[in-house]
Design a protein around this motif. Structure first.
Motif, PDB file in Angstrom:
ATOM      1  N   ALA A  20       0.831  -1.214   0.000  1.00 20.61           N
ATOM      2  CA  ALA A  20       0.000   0.000   0.000  1.00 20.61           C
ATOM      3  C   ALA A  20       0.868   1.268   0.000  1.00 20.61           C
ATOM      4  O   ALA A  20       0.354   2.378  -0.085  1.00 20.61           O
ATOM      5  N   ALA A  21       2.203   1.071   0.075  1.00 21.19           N
ATOM      6  CA  ALA A  21       3.109   2.218  -0.078  1.00 21.19           C
ATOM      7  C   ALA A  21       3.294   2.552  -1.561  1.00 21.19           C
ATOM      8  O   ALA A  21       3.851   3.602  -1.903  1.00 21.19           O
ATOM      9  N   ASN A  22       2.824   1.675  -2.439  1.00 16.15           N
ATOM     10  CA  ASN A  22       3.040   1.875  -3.880  1.00 16.15           C
ATOM     11  C   ASN A  22       2.313   3.116  -4.416  1.00 16.15           C
ATOM     12  O   ASN A  22       1.115   3.297  -4.184  1.00 16.15           O
ATOM     13  N   THR A  23       3.047   3.915  -5.159  1.00 13.18           N
ATOM     14  CA  THR A  23       2.527   5.195  -5.648  1.00 13.18           C
ATOM     15  C   THR A  23       1.269   5.036  -6.501  1.00 13.18           C
ATOM     16  O   THR A  23       0.266   5.719  -6.294  1.00 13.18           O
ATOM     17  N   LEU A  24       1.324   4.114  -7.473  1.00 11.47           N
ATOM     18  CA  LEU A  24       0.185   3.949  -8.382  1.00 11.47           C
ATOM     19  C   LEU A  24      -1.020   3.367  -7.632  1.00 11.47           C
ATOM     20  O   LEU A  24      -2.161   3.808  -7.843  1.00 11.47           O
ATOM     21  N   LEU A  25      -0.767   2.413  -6.739  1.00  9.06           N
ATOM     22  CA  LEU A  25      -1.879   1.815  -5.987  1.00  9.06           C
ATOM     23  C   LEU A  25      -2.585   2.888  -5.154  1.00  9.06           C
ATOM     24  O   LEU A  25      -3.815   2.930  -5.078  1.00  9.06           O
ATOM     25  N   ARG A  26      -1.821   3.764  -4.548  1.00  6.74           N
ATOM     26  CA  ARG A  26      -2.427   4.813  -3.712  1.00  6.74           C
ATOM     27  C   ARG A  26      -3.312   5.738  -4.559  1.00  6.74           C
ATOM     28  O   ARG A  26      -4.423   6.077  -4.180  1.00  6.74           O
ATOM     29  N   ARG A  27      -2.781   6.111  -5.723  1.00  9.74           N
ATOM     30  CA  ARG A  27      -3.557   7.031  -6.567  1.00  9.74           C
ATOM     31  C   ARG A  27      -4.818   6.360  -7.101  1.00  9.74           C
ATOM     32  O   ARG A  27      -5.916   6.890  -7.024  1.00  9.74           O
ATOM     33  N   ARG A  28      -4.658   5.147  -7.616  1.00 15.01           N
ATOM     34  CA  ARG A  28      -5.792   4.463  -8.243  1.00 15.01           C
ATOM     35  C   ARG A  28      -6.834   3.992  -7.216  1.00 15.01           C
ATOM     36  O   ARG A  28      -8.023   4.010  -7.510  1.00 15.01           O
ATOM     37  N   ALA A  29      -6.380   3.601  -6.037  1.00 18.40           N
ATOM     38  CA  ALA A  29      -7.350   3.171  -5.013  1.00 18.40           C
ATOM     39  C   ALA A  29      -8.261   4.341  -4.677  1.00 18.40           C
ATOM     40  O   ALA A  29      -9.481   4.171  -4.534  1.00 18.40           O
ATOM     41  N   ALA A  30      -7.689   5.522  -4.575  1.00 17.08           N
ATOM     42  CA  ALA A  30      -8.495   6.707  -4.262  1.00 17.08           C
ATOM     43  C   ALA A  30      -9.540   6.924  -5.356  1.00 17.08           C
ATOM     44  O   ALA A  30     -10.704   7.240  -5.074  1.00 17.08           O
ATOM     45  N   GLU A  31      -9.140   6.718  -6.629  1.00 15.96           N
ATOM     46  CA  GLU A  31     -10.088   6.909  -7.737  1.00 15.96           C
ATOM     47  C   GLU A  31     -11.186   5.847  -7.727  1.00 15.96           C
ATOM     48  O   GLU A  31     -12.355   6.145  -7.966  1.00 15.96           O
ATOM     49  N   VAL A  32     -10.802   4.604  -7.461  1.00 15.26           N
ATOM     50  CA  VAL A  32     -11.775   3.506  -7.516  1.00 15.26           C
ATOM     51  C   VAL A  32     -12.810   3.609  -6.387  1.00 15.26           C
ATOM     52  O   VAL A  32     -13.993   3.336  -6.577  1.00 15.26           O
ATOM     53  N   VAL A  33     -12.353   4.019  -5.207  1.00 21.74           N
ATOM     54  CA  VAL A  33     -13.256   4.035  -4.052  1.00 21.74           C
ATOM     55  C   VAL A  33     -14.068   5.339  -3.978  1.00 21.74           C
ATOM     56  O   VAL A  33     -15.169   5.372  -3.426  1.00 21.74           O
ATOM     57  N   ALA A  34     -13.544   6.385  -4.617  1.00 14.75           N
ATOM     58  CA  ALA A  34     -14.146   7.730  -4.517  1.00 14.75           C
ATOM     59  C   ALA A  34     -15.660   7.738  -4.684  1.00 14.75           C
ATOM     60  O   ALA A  34     -16.209   7.141  -5.609  1.00 14.75           O
ATOM     61  N   GLY A  35     -16.337   8.386  -3.759  1.00 18.94           N
ATOM     62  CA  GLY A  35     -17.774   8.577  -3.882  1.00 18.94           C
ATOM     63  C   GLY A  35     -18.601   7.380  -3.446  1.00 18.94           C
ATOM     64  O   GLY A  35     -19.821   7.452  -3.373  1.00 18.94           O
ATOM     65  N   ARG A  36     -17.951   6.258  -3.164  1.00 15.51           N
ATOM     66  CA  ARG A  36     -18.723   5.056  -2.786  1.00 15.51           C
ATOM     67  C   ARG A  36     -18.528   4.695  -1.330  1.00 15.51           C
ATOM     68  O   ARG A  36     -19.397   4.109  -0.698  1.00 15.51           O
ATOM     69  N   ALA A  37     -17.347   4.976  -0.806  1.00 18.88           N
ATOM     70  CA  ALA A  37     -17.036   4.674   0.591  1.00 18.88           C
ATOM     71  C   ALA A  37     -15.891   5.595   0.982  1.00 18.88           C
ATOM     72  O   ALA A  37     -15.342   6.305   0.141  1.00 18.88           O
ATOM     73  N   ARG A  38     -15.563   5.593   2.263  1.00 17.84           N
ATOM     74  CA  ARG A  38     -14.434   6.401   2.689  1.00 17.84           C
ATOM     75  C   ARG A  38     -13.184   5.521   2.700  1.00 17.84           C
ATOM     76  O   ARG A  38     -13.202   4.424   3.269  1.00 17.84           O
ATOM     77  N   LEU A  39     -12.141   5.986   2.045  1.00 15.56           N
ATOM     78  CA  LEU A  39     -10.911   5.186   1.938  1.00 15.56           C
ATOM     79  C   LEU A  39      -9.859   5.669   2.927  1.00 15.56           C
ATOM     80  O   LEU A  39      -9.597   6.866   3.032  1.00 15.56           O
ATOM     81  N   THR A  40      -9.255   4.718   3.654  1.00 14.05           N
ATOM     82  CA  THR A  40      -8.129   5.058   4.524  1.00 14.05           C
ATOM     83  C   THR A  40      -6.921   4.231   4.120  1.00 14.05           C
ATOM     84  O   THR A  40      -6.994   3.002   4.083  1.00 14.05           O
ATOM     85  N   MET A  41      -5.851   4.927   3.785  1.00 14.35           N
ATOM     86  CA  MET A  41      -4.574   4.255   3.530  1.00 14.35           C
ATOM     87  C   MET A  41      -3.578   4.832   4.520  1.00 14.35           C
ATOM     88  O   MET A  41      -3.373   6.047   4.549  1.00 14.35           O
ATOM     89  N   PRO A  42      -2.969   3.991   5.346  1.00 19.61           N
ATOM     90  CA  PRO A  42      -2.018   4.521   6.325  1.00 19.61           C
ATOM     91  C   PRO A  42      -0.885   5.277   5.620  1.00 19.61           C
ATOM     92  O   PRO A  42      -0.574   4.976   4.466  1.00 19.61           O
TER      93      PRO A  42
END
Ligand code: KG4
Ligand code: ZN
Length: 345
Positions: free
Chosen positions: A283-305
């Motif tokens: 979850a430290a991965n740059t692309l995963l962090r950016r894309r996870a935010a896009e995928v979850v946006a508007g549907r649930a609240r996303l928390t990445m440490p």
């Protein structure tokens, strides 16, 4: 106010932390063994265990000092008991039990996987289960539902390699050495995935598989041979990263759409997930962090440490130990056992 002293030695990070009420980090000292293992291209278990043993006393001092705490101030000790490397776990558990006995404190054995989820609770003080978690580390790619503290239901996992393992192996093929994941992340930032398309793993349901993708990269590199340019390697790194990340998120996306049932739904007060956690070293991965935010946006609240809580650390172990010993899972000193292949439980 209760202080938990956390100890983490399951793999190649030696860490001790002091956490207040399972939520506030007073200190979190992490020593990475990267330099120790670099010349071997991966973690050497015996060296790792010995290094944990040598460094723990000093790291313990630093953690207490950093928290401004004395042994008498500590209420309980929480130590990782699995999963991980047996010899490494034994060192942490032995030291934890010694401290608990000498200081007359309670000790709790902590599941390292649970710890990764609790890293998210440390980074957002108001975050509470129920939640949907994607835990991606060196050995796991798991989709889990957490209806309540200490309760986990695995709804998706990998059939072969974990995401972190896939990144580490791909990095080795690309000549990036150890540790592979962060190096591949950096190289991918200079590449263009479109120039070197690789297959995207796609299994039915919520299962992952990364071994086919790994083989595809191997063949592509073999075809390019010695002539592979630095740019081609960067493009391949970007493409490999994209395939892994999109595969991880495709299933997270699907899991988000799956209605919850039973206890999870009841505790959530409805059928949809409102909280999503993406955690673990990957979850430290740059692309995963950016894309996870896009995928979850508007549907649930996303928390990445934050990055330092994604990779292994003792604060997350202290937090998991705090919440779960209050549920009555605390164990008496002398009765803890390491379990190198511990699952979600
Ligand atoms: O959670 P973690 O620190 O240890 C385990 O519990 O396994 O995860 C380590 C994994 C390694 O495979 C490492 O390569 C990967 O996380 N990792 C990354 C990145 N940082 C760490 N993978 C991709 N991109 C990163 N930036
Ligand atoms: Zn970990």
């Amino acid at each position: 106010m209760a202080l938990t002293l956390g100890i983490e030695t399951s793999c190649d990070e030696t860490s001790v932390a002091v956490v207040e009420d399972g939520r506030r980090i007073l200190s979190n000292v992490v020593h990475s063994q990267v330099e120790l293992h670099r010349e071997f291209g991966g973690v050497v278990p015996e060296l790792a265990a010995r290094d944990h043993l040598e460094r723990l006393p000093r790291i313990l001092d630093l953690a207490l000092e950093g928290a401004g705490a004395k042994p008498a101030d500590i209420d309980q000790v929480a130590v990782t008991r699995g999963p991980g490397l047996a010899g490494c776990l034994l060192v942490g558990l032995g030291v934890g039990e010694g401290l608990a006995a000498a200081w007359s404190k309670r000790i709790t054995g902590v599941n390292h996987l649970w710890g990764h989820i609790y890293a998210a609770l440390l980074s957002r003080p108001d975050l509470e289960p129920p939640l949907l978690g994607l835990v991606v580390s060196g050995a796991h790619s798991d989709l889990v539902r957490m209806p309540a503290h200490g309760r986990f239901e695995v709804i998706g996992r990998t059939r072969d390699d974990a995401a972190g393992e896939a990144f580490d192996k791909a990095a080795r093929m690309l000549g990036l050495g150890y540790p592979g994941g962060p190096a591949l992340d950096r190289l991918a930032r200079t590449g263009d995935a479109r120039r070197q398309p690789l297959p995207r793993p796609s299994l039915p349901g919520l299962e992952y598989s990364f071994s086919g993708l790994k083989t595809a990269l191997l063949y592509r590199l073999r075809d390019l041979g010695e002539a592979a340019s630095a740019q081609e390697k960067a493009d391949l790194a970007a493409s490999f990263e994209q395939s892994v990340v999109e595969s991880l998120l495709e299933k997270l996306d699907r899991a988000l759409d799956l209605p919850m049932s039973g206890e999870v739904a009841r505790r959530a007060g409805g059928e949809v997930h409102q909280e999503v956690v993406v955690c673990g070293g990957v979850a430290a991965n740059t692309l995963l962090r950016r894309r996870a935010a896009e995928v979850v946006a508007g549907r649930a609240r996303l928390t990445m440490p934050p990055l330092d809580l994604c990779t292994d650390n003792a604060a997350m172990i202290a937090a998991a130990g705090f919440f779960n010993s209050t549920l009555g899972d605390g164990q008496e000193s002398g009765s803890l056992q390491v379990d190198p292949s511990l699952g979600w439980g």
